[in-house]
Design an enzyme around this catalytic site. Sequence first.
Site, PDB file in Angstrom:
ATOM      1  N   ARG A  36     -12.189 -14.901  28.744  1.00  0.00           N
ATOM      2  CA  ARG A  36     -11.475 -13.860  29.488  1.00  0.00           C
ATOM      3  C   ARG A  36     -10.256 -14.390  30.257  1.00  0.00           C
ATOM      4  O   ARG A  36      -9.378 -13.639  30.620  1.00  0.00           O
ATOM      5  CB  ARG A  36     -12.471 -13.176  30.436  1.00  0.00           C
ATOM      6  CG  ARG A  36     -11.910 -12.141  31.394  1.00  0.00           C
ATOM      7  CD  ARG A  36     -11.265 -10.982  30.668  1.00  0.00           C
ATOM      8  NE  ARG A  36     -10.760  -9.994  31.611  1.00  0.00           N
ATOM      9  CZ  ARG A  36      -9.659 -10.132  32.338  1.00  0.00           C
ATOM     10  NH1 ARG A  36      -8.934 -11.242  32.262  1.00  0.00           N
ATOM     11  NH2 ARG A  36      -9.265  -9.176  33.158  1.00  0.00           N
ATOM     12  N   LYS A  37     -10.264 -15.678  30.529  1.00  0.00           N
ATOM     13  CA  LYS A  37      -9.168 -16.315  31.281  1.00  0.00           C
ATOM     14  C   LYS A  37      -8.774 -15.489  32.498  1.00  0.00           C
ATOM     15  O   LYS A  37      -7.623 -15.046  32.643  1.00  0.00           O
ATOM     16  CB  LYS A  37      -7.941 -16.547  30.395  1.00  0.00           C
ATOM     17  CG  LYS A  37      -8.187 -17.515  29.251  1.00  0.00           C
ATOM     18  CD  LYS A  37      -6.892 -17.907  28.559  1.00  0.00           C
ATOM     19  CE  LYS A  37      -7.085 -18.870  27.424  1.00  0.00           C
ATOM     20  NZ  LYS A  37      -7.763 -18.297  26.239  1.00  0.00           N
TER      21      LYS A  37
HETATM   22  O1  LIG Z   1      -9.499 -20.824  26.696  1.00  0.00           O
HETATM   23  C1  LIG Z   1      -9.389 -20.987  25.474  1.00  0.00           C
HETATM   24  O2  LIG Z   1     -10.365 -20.944  24.735  1.00  0.00           O
HETATM   25  C2  LIG Z   1      -8.072 -21.383  24.948  1.00  0.00           C
HETATM   26  C3  LIG Z   1      -7.306 -22.182  25.774  1.00  0.00           C
HETATM   27  C4  LIG Z   1      -6.170 -22.842  25.262  1.00  0.00           C
HETATM   28  O3  LIG Z   1      -5.530 -23.632  25.951  1.00  0.00           O
HETATM   29  N1  LIG Z   1      -5.822 -22.607  23.969  1.00  0.00           N
HETATM   30  C5  LIG Z   1      -6.536 -21.771  23.146  1.00  0.00           C
HETATM   31  O4  LIG Z   1      -6.183 -21.656  21.971  1.00  0.00           O
HETATM   32  N2  LIG Z   1      -7.638 -21.094  23.639  1.00  0.00           N
HETATM   33  C6  LIG Z   1      -8.386 -20.142  22.797  1.00  0.00           C
HETATM   34  O5  LIG Z   1      -8.979 -20.859  21.718  1.00  0.00           O
HETATM   35  C7  LIG Z   1      -8.922 -20.099  20.508  1.00  0.00           C
HETATM   36  C8  LIG Z   1      -8.126 -20.880  19.481  1.00  0.00           C
HETATM   37  O6  LIG Z   1      -8.033 -20.145  18.290  1.00  0.00           O
HETATM   38  P1  LIG Z   1      -7.371 -20.770  16.982  1.00  0.00           P
HETATM   39  O7  LIG Z   1      -5.983 -21.200  17.316  1.00  0.00           O
HETATM   40  O8  LIG Z   1      -7.418 -19.654  15.991  1.00  0.00           O
HETATM   41  O9  LIG Z   1      -8.261 -21.942  16.596  1.00  0.00           O
HETATM   42  C9  LIG Z   1      -8.305 -18.747  20.887  1.00  0.00           C
HETATM   43  O10 LIG Z   1      -9.370 -17.857  21.158  1.00  0.00           O
HETATM   44  C10 LIG Z   1      -7.538 -19.039  22.171  1.00  0.00           C
HETATM   45  O11 LIG Z   1      -7.470 -17.910  22.991  1.00  0.00           O
END
Ligand SMILES: O=C(O)c1cc(=O)[nH]c(=O)n1[C@@H]1O[C@H](COP(=O)(O)O)[C@@H](O)[C@H]1O
Length: 206
Positions: A36-37
């Site tokens: 949810r950040k």
């Molecule tokens: O908090 C997170 O999970 C998150 C933080 C961050 O710095 N970068 C990040 O990509 N995410 C989340 O991690 C997931 C990465 O997804 P993919 O790029 O498809 O592997 C997504 O749900 C993003 O919202």
Amino acid sequence: RLFQTHIDIVDDFDQDLIEQLLVLAKKHDFMIFEDRKFADIGNTVKHQYGNGIYRIASWSDITNAHGVPGEGIITGLKEVGLPLGRGLLLLAEMSSKGALTYGEYTTQTIEMARRNQDFVMGFITQRCINEHPDEDFIAMSPGIGLDVTGDGLGQQYRTPRQVIVESGCDLIIVGRGIYGKGRDVQAEGRRYQEAGWSAYQERISQ
Ligand SMILES: O=C(O)c1cc(=O)[nH]c(=O)n1[C@@H]1O[C@H](COP(=O)(O)O)[C@@H](O)[C@H]1O
């Protein structure tokens, strides 16, 4: 195992989805992490976490928050989550290009976590944060890809080996590497799980 959700992008959300998710979590023994950040003041996040349509705290084992509003965000979320046995991750470092999560911001976010260890269980981070012998914050890392290094929208990918062996993280968060267009979800799921596990074994044998 952990299943990450973005519940607010589900088009046909209803309470039945949550019931089904909880049944699957029990059956397949995984925890749920709603990504949810949270990023508002304590009083607002308290309601965003506990109330509204999604009632995140009632079903999600873990959620995450930015440190940008200051420690009140943790206090607010904790009021709702602690009695339910939930855990919080703070975003110490983001994976995306140009992210402002570095330097003093990251340092202060980590200090906030250290002062709230009853509720903050770890970090979203690109490296291991633990510095003291008694610290055991879990380091979860998104931005994982075995085949590509970016997505054209700022996401940056590293391999499980880079993240787990070289940067000392504990858990990889994989999205499109598994379910991206044209991918065999089961095969990719196994591939990433195996890559993560062998990286972990390499790290602990060092
Ligand atoms: O908090 C997170 O999970 C998150 C933080 C961050 O710095 N970068 C990040 O990509 N995410 C989340 O991690 C997931 C990465 O997804 P993919 O790029 O498809 O592997 C997504 O749900 C993003 O919202």
